[in-house]
Design an enzyme around this catalytic site. Structure first.
Site, PDB file in Angstrom:
ATOM      1  N   THR A 185      42.152  41.570   1.737  1.00 36.76           N
ATOM      2  CA  THR A 185      41.353  40.359   1.934  1.00 36.76           C
ATOM      3  C   THR A 185      42.094  39.347   2.799  1.00 36.76           C
ATOM      4  O   THR A 185      41.491  38.639   3.584  1.00 36.76           O
ATOM      5  CB  THR A 185      41.034  39.716   0.580  1.00 36.76           C
ATOM      6  OG1 THR A 185      42.222  39.694  -0.193  1.00 36.76           O
ATOM      7  CG2 THR A 185      39.998  40.518  -0.142  1.00 36.76           C
ATOM      8  N   THR A 186      43.416  39.290   2.641  1.00 34.98           N
ATOM      9  CA  THR A 186      44.185  38.342   3.442  1.00 34.98           C
ATOM     10  C   THR A 186      44.288  38.836   4.881  1.00 34.98           C
ATOM     11  O   THR A 186      44.086  38.072   5.822  1.00 34.98           O
ATOM     12  CB  THR A 186      45.602  38.162   2.870  1.00 34.98           C
ATOM     13  OG1 THR A 186      45.504  38.032   1.462  1.00 34.98           O
ATOM     14  CG2 THR A 186      46.247  36.933   3.429  1.00 34.98           C
ATOM     15  N   ASP A 216      45.662  36.374  -4.015  1.00 36.91           N
ATOM     16  CA  ASP A 216      44.605  37.255  -3.542  1.00 36.91           C
ATOM     17  C   ASP A 216      43.736  36.448  -2.586  1.00 36.91           C
ATOM     18  O   ASP A 216      43.109  35.477  -2.980  1.00 36.91           O
ATOM     19  CB  ASP A 216      43.796  37.726  -4.761  1.00 36.91           C
ATOM     20  CG  ASP A 216      42.623  38.573  -4.354  1.00 36.91           C
ATOM     21  OD1 ASP A 216      42.807  39.418  -3.465  1.00 36.91           O
ATOM     22  OD2 ASP A 216      41.539  38.388  -4.901  1.00 36.91           O
ATOM     23  N   ASP A 251      42.560  45.015  -7.650  1.00 31.19           N
ATOM     24  CA  ASP A 251      42.728  45.398  -6.243  1.00 31.19           C
ATOM     25  C   ASP A 251      43.220  46.831  -6.151  1.00 31.19           C
ATOM     26  O   ASP A 251      42.695  47.641  -5.398  1.00 31.19           O
ATOM     27  CB  ASP A 251      43.766  44.487  -5.552  1.00 31.19           C
ATOM     28  CG  ASP A 251      43.130  43.185  -5.097  1.00 31.19           C
ATOM     29  OD1 ASP A 251      41.979  42.952  -5.492  1.00 31.19           O
ATOM     30  OD2 ASP A 251      43.772  42.422  -4.376  1.00 31.19           O
TER      31      ASP A 251
END
Length: 526
Positions: free
Chosen positions: A94-95, A61, A387
C-alpha cells in the site's frame, strides 16, 4: 462582468497551470507523508482522532494511515483510493503504490514545465509500464510443483512482508504462523476462515495458531464443560419470553392467581420452544441474543451447552466453519442445517475463558491468537498479520515469486531505460522519467535506513548491468547484497498491482486541467 458569473457564489474554479500545480503538489505531499514508512527500517505514525475518546492508532500500514486522513485536495484523494484498492486487492504494497505514483507525478511536473504535453507523457508512461511488466514476467520464479521449495518461498515472502512491520522482531515465529494458516486454506483466498483473536497480556512471542474455532465467550452455569462429537445449532432468536414482553401491554386481572396463570402460560410457551430446539437432536445451542435463566435451566437439564450473546462476526463465522446455517425458526427440524465438530471445550488464554471448537467441518479453518503488551500493539500486529495472510493467499493462487529489496525496481528500470533509448520523439523523455521514478523505491528504502542512497543506487545500477544479477539493498549490513541468498522475496502479484495502479493513478491526475469546486447548498431561508 457577465462572463465572471458563470458559477454560483462561492463556487471556485482553477484553470490550467494552477489546477495542475494544485493536483501535483497535493499528490506529492501525500506520497512524502507515507514515504518514511517504507521498507524494513520504516517508521510508524501515530494517528489520533479528534472524535470521542481520542482513540490512538499506531501504524505503518500505508492504507491505514491514508484512510484516517481527511483530505481536501482532490488529487490526494485519488492516491488514498489507490492505496485502499491495493489493500483490498492484494493486502500489501500500500505504501509502495503511493510512493511510486507520487514520484511519477514529480517527474511529470518537470516534463510539463519543459512544455511537453501531458498526453505525450501519458503515452510514454503507458509504454514504460507495459515494458516493465513484461520484464518482470520473464524474471519470475515459479516453484508450485516442488512443495518444499514453494513452502520456503512462502516463508520468505512472509518474512519480507513482516520485516517492515511491528512484528519484525519475531518475524520467524509469525511467518510460520501465517504460512501454516494459509497452507490450511488449500488455495482459497477466503480469509474469513482464519480468525484472529486479540488478547492483551503476555508478549508477541506467546501468540499461537490453533486449529478449529475459538469463540470469545464463557460457558454458562451448570452446563457441560466438554462435549464430544457436537451437533451445533446456530441461531438468532429471542429466548427471553418468560415475562410479558409486549410493550405497553396492560393486563387486567382480578386476582394474583391470574397473574401466576399468565406467567405459567408464558413459561409453557418458552418450554415448548426449547423442546422444539432440543428435538433437533443437538447438544450445543449458540444464540446471538440473550438466553434467560429459565430456558438456560431447561437446556442444562437436557445436557445441552447453551451459549448466549455470541457477537455477530462470531456467529457468521461459526456457521461458516462448522458447516451450519443460522436458524431463526424451529418448526421443521429437517430443513435446518446443523453444524458439526469433534470436540467443544473451555480453554484459558491469559485470564480469560474461551470456548474452543476443534475438528470442525471446514478443515481449513483455524484461529490465530495474538498476545501483546497493549491494545495498540495488538491492533498493529493484527494489521501486519492480515497483510501477510493476504499476500500469502494470493501467492498460493498465483505462485510466481520475485526477489525483493529493490531488486524488481532495478530490473524494471534497466529495461525501461533501454526502451527509452530506442524510442524516437518526445515520448522518450517520459519513459526516462519513468525509470527515475522506479528508482525512487530502492532510494527510499535506503534513505529510511539512514544509508547513503545515491551511492547505493549507483552501485546497484552497476551490478544490474551484469546479466542476471540478484543485487538489492541489504538494509541490515547497509550495503548491496544478494537477495536470493538473503531470502528476501516478494509476490509477483503484489508488484504487478503496485506498478499498474500507480501508473494509472498518475495518468489520471495528469489528465486534469481544471478543478471546479461546487458551491455548498444553501439552507432555505438564509
Amino acid at each position: 462582468m457577465a462572463i465572471d458569473r458563470l458559477f454560483k457564489d462561492e463556487a471556485t474554479e482553477e484553470k490550467g497551470e494552477r489546477a495542475r500545480m494544485a493536483s501535483f503538489i497535493g499528490a506529492m505531499a501525500i506520497a512524502d507523508l507515507v514515504k518514511t514508512t517504507l521498507g524494513p527500517k520504516g517508521m510508524d505514525k501515530i494517528l489520533q482522532s479528534t472524535g470521542r475518546g481520542h482513540s490512538v492508532t499506531v501504524t505503518n500500514d500505508g492504507a491505514t494511515i491514508l484512510k484516517s486522513l481527511h483530505i481536501d485536495n482532490p488529487a490526494a484523494k485519488v492516491l488514498v483510493d489507490i492505496s485502499k484498492v491495493q489493500d483490498d486487492e492484494v493486502g500489501d504494497g500500500t505504501t509502495s503504490v503511493v510512493v511510486l505514483a507520487g514520484e511519477l507525478l514529480r517527474e511529470a511536473e518537470k516534463l510539463v514545465n519543459a512544455k511537453i504535453h501531458p498526453m505525450t507523457i501519458i503515452a510514454g508512461f503507458r509504454m514504460a509500464s507495459e515494458c516493465a511488466r513484461n520484464v518482470l514476467e520473464q524474471k519470475v520464479v515459479d516453484n508450485k510443483q516442488d512443495a518444499e521449495k514453494f513452502r520456503s518461498d512462502l516463508m520468505n515472502i512472509a518474512r519480507t512482508t513482516l520485516s517492515s512491520k511491528i512484528l519484525s522482531q519475531d518475524k520467524e515465529h509469525f511467518a510460520k504462523l501465517a504460512v501454516d494458516a494459509v497452507m490450511r486454506l488449500k488455495g482459497s483466498t477466503n480469509l474469513e476462515a482464519i480468525q484472529i483473536i486479540k488478547k492483551p497480556g503476555g508478549s508477541l512471542k506467546d501468540s499461537f495458531l490453533d486449529e478449529g474455532f475459538i469463540l470469545d465467550k464463557k460457558i454458562g452455569v451448570g452446563q457441560p464443560k466438554r462435549i464430544e462429537n457436537a451437533k451445533i445449532l446456530v441461531a438468532n432468536t429471542a429466548m427471553d419470553t418468560d415475562k410479558v414482553k409486549i410493550y405497553g401491554a396492560r393486563v387486567r386481572v382480578d386476582s394474583m392467581a391470574k397473574v401466576a396463570d399468565l406467567e405459567a402460560a408464558e413459561k409453557e410457551k418458552m418450554r415448548e420452544k426449547v423442546q422444539k430446539i432440543i428435538s433437533h437432536g443437538i447438544n450445543c445451542f449458540v444464540n446471538r441474543q440473550l438466553i434467560y435463566n429459565f430456558p438456560e435451566e431447561l437446556f442444562a437439564d437436557a445436557g445441552i451447552l447453551a451459549i448466549e450473546h455470541a457477537d455477530f462476526d462470531g456467529i457468521e463465522r461459526l456457521g461458516l466453519v462448522t458447516g451450519g446455517e443460522i436458524a431463526s425458526t424451529f418448526d421443521n427440524p429437517e430443513s435446518v442445517k446443523l453444524g458439526h465438530c469433534k470436540l467443544i471445550e473451555e480453554i484459558m488464554i491469559g485470564e480469560d475463558k474461551l470456548i474452543h471448537f476443534s475438528g470442525v467441518e471446514m478443515g481449513q479453518a483455524c484461529t490465530i491468537v495474538l498476545r501483546g503488551a497493549s491494545p495498540h500493539v495488538l491492533d498493529e500486529a493484527e494489521r501486519s498479520l492480515h497483510d501477510a495472510l493476504c499476500v500469502l493467499s494470493q501467492t498460493v493462487n498465483d505462485s510466481r515469486v520475485l526477489l525483493g529489496g529493490g531488486w524488481p525496481e532495478m530490473v524494471m528500470a534497466k529495461a525501461v531505460d533501454e526502451l527509452a533509448k530506442k524510442t524516437p520523439g518526445k515520448r522518450s523523455h517520459a519513459i526516462e522519467a519513468f525509470t527515475r521514478s522506479l528508482l525512487a523505491i530502492p532510494t527510499t528504502i535506503a534513505d529510511n535506513a539512514g544509508l547513503d542512497s545515491a551511492e547505493l543506487i549507483a552501485q546497484l545500477r552497476a551490478e544490474h548491468h551484469k546479466e542476471d544479477s540478484n543485487a538489492g539493498i541489504d538494509v541490515i549490513s547497509g550495503s548491496v547484497g544478494d537477495m536470493s541468498e538473503l531470502g528476501i522475496s516478494e509476490s509477483f502479484k503484489v508488484k504487478q498491482a503496485v506498478l499498474l495502479s500507480a501508473t494509472e493513478a498518475a495518468e489520471m491526475i495528469l489528465r486534469v486541467d481544471e478543478i471546479i469546486t461546487c458551491a455548498p447548498r444553501r439552507r432555505e431561508g438564509m
